[in-house]
Structure formats: structure tokens, C-alpha cells
Design a protein around this motif. Sequence first.
Motif, PDB file in Angstrom:
ATOM      1  N   THR A  83      67.301  83.369  60.706  1.00  0.00           N
ATOM      2  CA  THR A  83      66.759  83.746  59.403  1.00  0.00           C
ATOM      3  C   THR A  83      65.277  84.045  59.506  1.00  0.00           C
ATOM      4  N   PHE A  84      64.593  83.212  60.281  1.00  0.00           N
ATOM      5  CA  PHE A  84      63.152  83.377  60.436  1.00  0.00           C
ATOM      6  C   PHE A  84      62.834  84.712  61.117  1.00  0.00           C
ATOM      7  N   ALA A  87      63.289  87.453  58.754  1.00  0.00           N
ATOM      8  CA  ALA A  87      62.216  87.514  57.759  1.00  0.00           C
ATOM      9  C   ALA A  87      60.973  88.170  58.332  1.00  0.00           C
ATOM     10  N   VAL A  88      60.657  87.811  59.597  1.00  0.00           N
ATOM     11  CA  VAL A  88      59.473  88.395  60.227  1.00  0.00           C
ATOM     12  C   VAL A  88      59.686  89.886  60.446  1.00  0.00           C
ATOM     13  N   PHE A  91      59.307  91.656  57.237  1.00  0.00           N
ATOM     14  CA  PHE A  91      57.904  91.726  56.833  1.00  0.00           C
ATOM     15  C   PHE A  91      57.193  92.840  57.595  1.00  0.00           C
ATOM     16  N   ASN A  92      57.468  92.914  58.893  1.00  0.00           N
ATOM     17  CA  ASN A  92      56.835  93.951  59.703  1.00  0.00           C
ATOM     18  C   ASN A  92      57.280  95.343  59.285  1.00  0.00           C
ATOM     19  N   ASN A 101      49.489  96.195  64.953  1.00  0.00           N
ATOM     20  CA  ASN A 101      48.436  95.422  65.597  1.00  0.00           C
ATOM     21  C   ASN A 101      48.944  94.158  66.259  1.00  0.00           C
ATOM     22  N   ILE A 102      50.174  93.811  65.952  1.00  0.00           N
ATOM     23  CA  ILE A 102      50.678  92.543  66.460  1.00  0.00           C
ATOM     24  C   ILE A 102      51.488  92.768  67.722  1.00  0.00           C
ATOM     25  N   GLU A 103      51.106  92.043  68.740  1.00  0.00           N
ATOM     26  CA  GLU A 103      51.800  92.228  70.008  1.00  0.00           C
ATOM     27  C   GLU A 103      53.165  91.555  69.972  1.00  0.00           C
ATOM     28  N   GLU A 104      54.008  91.932  70.839  1.00  0.00           N
ATOM     29  CA  GLU A 104      55.373  91.437  71.028  1.00  0.00           C
ATOM     30  C   GLU A 104      56.323  91.874  69.908  1.00  0.00           C
TER      31      GLU A 104
ATOM     32  N   PHE B  55      69.597  78.838  52.355  1.00  0.00           N
ATOM     33  CA  PHE B  55      68.360  78.830  53.125  1.00  0.00           C
ATOM     34  C   PHE B  55      67.702  80.209  53.158  1.00  0.00           C
ATOM     35  N   ARG B  56      66.410  80.224  52.925  1.00  0.00           N
ATOM     36  CA  ARG B  56      65.663  81.483  52.913  1.00  0.00           C
ATOM     37  C   ARG B  56      64.319  81.308  53.598  1.00  0.00           C
ATOM     38  N   VAL B  57      63.867  82.356  54.238  1.00  0.00           N
ATOM     39  CA  VAL B  57      62.506  82.355  54.778  1.00  0.00           C
ATOM     40  C   VAL B  57      61.798  83.564  54.203  1.00  0.00           C
ATOM     41  N   GLU B  58      60.597  83.360  53.694  1.00  0.00           N
ATOM     42  CA  GLU B  58      59.815  84.486  53.180  1.00  0.00           C
ATOM     43  C   GLU B  58      58.446  84.467  53.836  1.00  0.00           C
ATOM     44  N   VAL B  59      58.129  85.547  54.499  1.00  0.00           N
ATOM     45  CA  VAL B  59      56.815  85.632  55.144  1.00  0.00           C
ATOM     46  C   VAL B  59      55.808  86.090  54.096  1.00  0.00           C
ATOM     47  N   LEU B  62      51.036  87.521  57.691  1.00  0.00           N
ATOM     48  CA  LEU B  62      51.250  87.466  59.132  1.00  0.00           C
ATOM     49  C   LEU B  62      50.192  88.314  59.805  1.00  0.00           C
ATOM     50  N   THR B  63      49.272  87.667  60.494  1.00  0.00           N
ATOM     51  CA  THR B  63      48.296  88.418  61.273  1.00  0.00           C
ATOM     52  C   THR B  63      48.382  87.886  62.692  1.00  0.00           C
ATOM     53  N   GLU B  64      47.520  88.404  63.539  1.00  0.00           N
ATOM     54  CA  GLU B  64      47.606  87.975  64.929  1.00  0.00           C
ATOM     55  C   GLU B  64      47.277  86.488  65.073  1.00  0.00           C
ATOM     56  N   MET B  67      49.590  82.682  60.156  1.00  0.00           N
ATOM     57  CA  MET B  67      50.828  83.057  59.507  1.00  0.00           C
ATOM     58  C   MET B  67      51.081  82.083  58.362  1.00  0.00           C
ATOM     59  N   ARG B 126      55.977  81.812  79.062  1.00  0.00           N
ATOM     60  CA  ARG B 126      57.378  81.947  79.497  1.00  0.00           C
ATOM     61  C   ARG B 126      57.484  82.550  80.886  1.00  0.00           C
TER      62      ARG B 126
END
Lengths: 104, 379
Positions: A83-84, A87-88, A91-92, A101-104, B55-59, B62-64, B67, B126
Motif C-alpha cells: 500500500t505504501f 501511495a508513493v 504521489f510521484n 528530482n528524487i532518485e530511485e 488500511f490507507r496510506v496518503e503521502v 515527499l522530497t529528497e 517525507m 544494499r
Amino acid sequence: MEHGTKDLKASTFCLTDEDHTLANSVRFTLNQDPRVAFCGYSIPHPSDAQVNIRVQTTGDPASEVLKDALQDLMLMCQHVRSTFKQAVDDFNMSDPVKAMNIEE
Amino acid sequence: MSRVSALDMPDVPKGQLPPHLELQRTRTENIQYSGAYASMGVDNSLRLDQFCKNFRVEVVRLTEDEMEFDMIGIDPSIANAFRRILISEVPTMAIEKVLIANNTSVIQDEVLAHRLGLIPIKVDPRKFEYLSENDTPNEKNTIVFKLHAQCKRGQPRLTVKSDELKWLPNGSEFPVATETPGADPTTRVKTYTSFSQSQDSVPHFSNNPIVPKHPDIIISKLGPGQEIELEAHAVKGMGKTHAKWSPVSTAWYRMLPEVILLEEVKDEKAEQLVKKCPVNVFDIEDVGKAGKKRATVARPRACTLCRECIRGEDWEKRVALRRVKDHFIYRVDRADLDRLSSRSSFFRRRSSICSSLPCLRMRRRKKKEEAEKEKEIVP
């Protein structure tokens, strides 16, 4: 590890290298399970990386109930993860200039 | 007698809790026990499919570097687990071992090593493995940086910043001091790492070389004639070992504040209410023609639950402050912000307990030998 008597309905499980992070979450999922009569956890000493989780059930083997609780927790986390991510991504997508501007 | 769940009893009313209990369940107390409301015919146990549905996620932002997002429909114990994991169980790379060849600056070796440890490194952890106790440092588990700064005599003071840390993709350049130095010139000089290949040759790193995340973190200041020469070895680790491995500078959450006007707040009272709130939660809207005013809750999210609005006579009857128990506003900041300055006091407190950077002082044997040779030649 398991300290217990012959009574399978009640057991204390001792997990090493774990802390509140796991124990409190498992306690929550256990509490939500109707088969559980009592459950709780304790950290015997703050310097030891160890938690004790006590599970008492209404009839089922405590180890099975704990396994189910852990399984539930895992599935919940997987759902949160997907879900996360979604959501991201959303948003993007809604703001592609920023996303550049955001990497990855 | 077999146990029968209250949920299976036909004469128990099923469905909604009465309003006051529903309010208690979702706003004030968090009752986790599955059978808590069984007598009311409400199942309080967790159903995975129901969780997935709600369940929900709301952004939100979001910047570098930071968040903010909302997690809705989750229990505090699990929300807190995520926060704890963010702070202490997500691995990063940080400088763990510092080999100091020369340090004539005023900052002591161990303090310098500690400061180096806190410098965030821009690299994907990683791509690396953990360095366990019996492992030899190699290209898969260690990043080596070199720092050589010198302030010449007669020059003004020099500020050494983090961009002086130069990545050595081929590993350590310091030779290990042996019993018989240079006995066998054919073998490769043994250094403090054993890289079988250059990290440069990995495509991922050749495109973006490993550097400190910020080039302008002050490491030390050198007076005329002072010099620092060292090698810093970064390894993978987790925040629970030492805060320098924590990937976030802060990760915290709060429950969504809920501000409710229990009765209509009008005219003078509305003006008062707007003035009372230090974070401007309330607004005034006009009602009708005669210049009537009414207070509204415009920005409940800004509320800090300071209770300023319910202070004083009778205000508690007009305004209710609650928290939505399953709505979490998360805020995550990356640690890449300068830890050394902005969080130094915080870190000082922590590091006093756990600062134990192995700091090795190495003799500059080779350089000394060279210098001696030169002396021999000169006369």
C-alpha cells in the motif's frame, strides 16, 4: 524456545534478539485473536536482548496460536508495504516534476 | 459444556456499537481484546481482509530529505513498530574504523574518529554485506576513505570539511606493519583491506562515486603547521548498535487531532476562539446577511492539542479535542542532514554511552624509513 508445562494451552515463549518492536506487535495480533484468553510480554532485563511472550488460550495449543499471530502480522506488514509503495507511486505520478528530482 | 462465542448467539443484537462506546473505541481508549464488545454483538477481533480493506496510506509531502505521510487504519503497536524499525533496524554505511597515521591537530584522535563516524555517506547499503568479526575487510563489505589535510606554516587556519574525504575504490593504502618490512619485494604490500577487485569496476559505483552526502560538514580546523592524515573504513551497520548507523535524523508520528465544535460558536465568541488558538486552527465564516459570524474548524491538522482553546469558562462545553486513534501522521527526516551541528547536543548525550570507535594509531613506518634514507643521501 519454550518454557512450559504439559499444558499446551499456556506457554511462555522466549525470543532472543528481539525487543518491543516485535513483541508489542505480536501481543496486539494475539489480543485480537478470539482463541486467546490471556497474553502479554515482558523484557526481563533491559540490557538483555530478550523478550518473554506469555500466551494462554481457550483450548488450542499456544504455539499454534502464536504462529498464526505471527503469520497475521507478516501479512499485515506485507499489505502495508504494498500500500505504501502504491501511495508513493501515486504521489510521484500526480507530481511528475517533483518526482524527477528524487532518485530511485 | 462447549463454549459458544457471544457472536454466535442469535438473540444478541449485531452491528453498531452505541455512539458513546464507538467514540470510546475509536477516539479515547484503545481496547484491543477481541471479545471486548462481544455482548454488544460487535466483533473487535482483527480480520485480515477487513484490515486490508480499511488500511490507507496518503503521502502528504515527499522530497529528497523529508517525507510526511498518513497511515490510516492501523494499530499504534504496529505503527510504533515501523517507527522503531526506521530508527534502529534499517542498515546504512558509516565509518567504523579510523586508521590515523598522523594527527597534529588540536582535536584528539578518538574525538576525530567519532566525528568521522557521524558523517552520512551517500551510498546504497544494499550493495554491501555486513562485516562480521572473523571477516577480512574486502570490496563487498568495506568502503575506504582517505583524508590528508595539511595547513602549511605561514598560512591562515584551514577548515577541513567532509569533501576532503576521498574514496579509495582499491581499498586501504596503508601497509600493515610487519616484523620484516620489505623482506620480499615481489609480493604485494599487505594493507589493512584485501580487495580482490576495485569497487570502481562495479558499474553502479563507477557511475556515481561514493562521497559523503554533504561536502560542507566541518571535521576539524588546522592551525599553521598542523596536519591530519588518516584512513576511514566505513562498514554496514544498524542504528541499534550505534546511532551513527541510523538512516533517519528523526522519525516520529502523531495521531490526527480532531477538533469538534460541540455547539455553534457565534459572533464575539467566534472571534475569541480564533484568537485563542496559537496555530490558527479556527476560521470565521459569515452567515446570512446581517454580518453574523460563525467559527469553523478550518485546519484541524495544525492542532497541537495545546488545549488553549478549551481553557477558561465554559469553553470545554463548546470545543472537544480528540485524537483519531488509528490515523497516524508520520514524519521521516533523512539523517543526511548535518548530524554534527544540528544534533550535536543530542548525540553527545547518546554517544557518551556508546562511543567506542576502535581507533588505531599506526606508525608511519614507511614514511620514516624514506625520510631516513633521504637523510643518509643528503650528507
